[in-house]
Design a protein around this motif. Structure first.
Motif, PDB file in Angstrom:
ATOM      1  N   TRP A   1      -5.306  -0.952   7.986  1.00  0.00           N
ATOM      2  CA  TRP A   1      -4.906  -1.986   6.877  1.00  0.00           C
ATOM      3  C   TRP A   1      -6.942  -2.382   7.071  1.00  0.00           C
ATOM      4  O   TRP A   1      -6.952  -2.488   8.416  1.00  0.00           O
ATOM      5  CB  TRP A   1      -4.420  -3.053   6.856  1.00  0.00           C
ATOM      6  CG  TRP A   1      -3.084  -2.542   6.514  1.00  0.00           C
ATOM      7  CD1 TRP A   1      -1.639  -2.636   6.313  1.00  0.00           C
ATOM      8  CD2 TRP A   1      -2.961  -3.183   4.470  1.00  0.00           C
ATOM      9  NE1 TRP A   1      -0.930  -2.501   5.933  1.00  0.00           N
ATOM     10  CE2 TRP A   1      -2.028  -2.704   4.327  1.00  0.00           C
ATOM     11  CE3 TRP A   1      -3.702  -3.268   3.596  1.00  0.00           C
ATOM     12  CZ2 TRP A   1      -1.133  -2.980   3.225  1.00  0.00           C
ATOM     13  CZ3 TRP A   1      -4.034  -3.868   2.389  1.00  0.00           C
ATOM     14  CH2 TRP A   1      -1.712  -3.229   2.326  1.00  0.00           C
TER      15      TRP A   1
ATOM     16  N   TYR B   1      -8.902  -7.038   0.637  1.00  0.00           N
ATOM     17  CA  TYR B   1      -7.724  -6.245   1.679  1.00  0.00           C
ATOM     18  C   TYR B   1      -7.491  -5.662   1.570  1.00  0.00           C
ATOM     19  O   TYR B   1      -7.322  -4.227   0.737  1.00  0.00           O
ATOM     20  CB  TYR B   1      -6.298  -6.759   2.115  1.00  0.00           C
ATOM     21  CG  TYR B   1      -6.584  -7.740   3.010  1.00  0.00           C
ATOM     22  CD1 TYR B   1      -6.679  -9.247   2.541  1.00  0.00           C
ATOM     23  CD2 TYR B   1      -6.580  -8.178   4.234  1.00  0.00           C
ATOM     24  CE1 TYR B   1      -7.010 -11.008   2.988  1.00  0.00           C
ATOM     25  CE2 TYR B   1      -7.499  -9.219   4.722  1.00  0.00           C
ATOM     26  CZ  TYR B   1      -7.087 -10.497   3.978  1.00  0.00           C
ATOM     27  OH  TYR B   1      -7.471 -11.750   4.934  1.00  0.00           O
TER      28      TYR B   1
ATOM     29  N   CYS C   1       0.736  -1.108  -0.453  1.00  0.00           N
ATOM     30  CA  CYS C   1       0.084  -0.043   0.058  1.00  0.00           C
ATOM     31  C   CYS C   1       0.738   1.363   0.050  1.00  0.00           C
ATOM     32  O   CYS C   1       1.251   0.970   0.316  1.00  0.00           O
ATOM     33  CB  CYS C   1      -0.690  -0.139   1.172  1.00  0.00           C
ATOM     34  SG  CYS C   1      -1.656   1.540   1.121  1.00  0.00           S
TER      35      CYS C   1
ATOM     36  N   CYS D   1      -6.513  -0.431   2.136  1.00  0.00           N
ATOM     37  CA  CYS D   1      -5.649   0.045   2.879  1.00  0.00           C
ATOM     38  C   CYS D   1      -6.185   1.167   2.499  1.00  0.00           C
ATOM     39  O   CYS D   1      -6.674   2.050   1.727  1.00  0.00           O
ATOM     40  CB  CYS D   1      -4.202  -0.050   2.097  1.00  0.00           C
ATOM     41  SG  CYS D   1      -3.749   1.578   2.621  1.00  0.00           S
TER      42      CYS D   1
END
Lengths: 115, 113
Positions: free
Chosen positions: A34, A90, A23, A92
């Motif tokens: 996160w 996931y 990220c 960021c």
């Protein structure tokens, strides 16, 4: 201004393998988050950094997940070994600083599929 | 106590109608309540937010209503358009110290043309 950049966009791995996500937050943003978003659910915070220090990692499964933010800019999130239940997006996010009502900007996320 | 409960899970509204999504929380320490909009394949984006010292905030067609005593807040989308079709998340945060956002489960909104 450029947004939060994440890579890769998609990743498919077998269970027990390891994987890493990267990220790059918005320039100047001191706070980096996160999140894990399982299909059909809201994002769940895994870890939060202020510069290169950890502010909150209470929901990070530390036996398999790790994250670092070297030099207070880019960050990596690693899973080792992966389990089927780690399949998720996931996300960021970054924000200017730890202060009231600071907007968090999200990247597009990395979709992880564990087979 | 850190949960934010959101309803309904899915919602279908006709174009031009009003879309209403509700959220409830338990932790009275929460002091910032944003709504996020998420399109498929994209990250959530801030839509509108409110602090607990006001009961309503309006931005264009989007309005947050906040009831502090009931610990509930809702998003109203007036004159709903097909482009509003997305997943909406309410969230809550305690801004003293770390600004940690706790999200609701999400509402998938579909606006029929």
């Amino acid at each position: 201004e450029a947004g939060v950049a994440q890579s890769p966009r998609y990743k498919i791995i077998e269970k027990r393998q390891s994987v890493a996500f990267w990220c790059n937050p918005i320039s100047g943003h001191a706070t980096l988050y996160w999140y894990q978003q399982i299909l059909g659910q809201g994002p769940k915070l895994l870890i939060q950094f202020q510069n290169n220090g950890v502010v909150d990692d209470s929901q990070l499964p530390k036996d398999r997940f790790s994250a670092e933010r070297l030099k207070g800019v880019d960050s990596t999130l690693k899973i080792q070994p992966a389990k089927l239940e780690d399949s998720a997006v996931y996300l960021c996010a970054s924000s200017l600083a730890l202060r009231q009502y600071t907007e968090a900007f999200f990247g597009q996320g990395t979709r992880l599929t564990v087979v | 106590q850190q949960q934010v409960k959101q309803s309904p899970q899915s919602l279908i509204v006709q174009k031009g109608g009003i879309s209403i999504i509700n959220c409830a929380y338990e932790n009275t320490a929460f002091d910032y309540f944003p709504w996020y909009q998420q399109f498929p394949g994209k990250g959530p984006a801030l839509l509108i937010a409110i602090r607990p010292d006001v009961s309503e905030k309006k931005e264009g067609r989007f309005t947050i209503s906040f009831n502090k005593s009931a610990k509930q807040f809702s998003l109203h989308i007036m004159d709903s358009q097909p482009g509003d079709s997305a997943t909406y998340f309410c969230a809550a945060s305690i801004t003293q110290g770390a600004q940690k956002l706790v999200f609701g489960q999400g509402t998938r909104l579909t606006i029929n043309p």
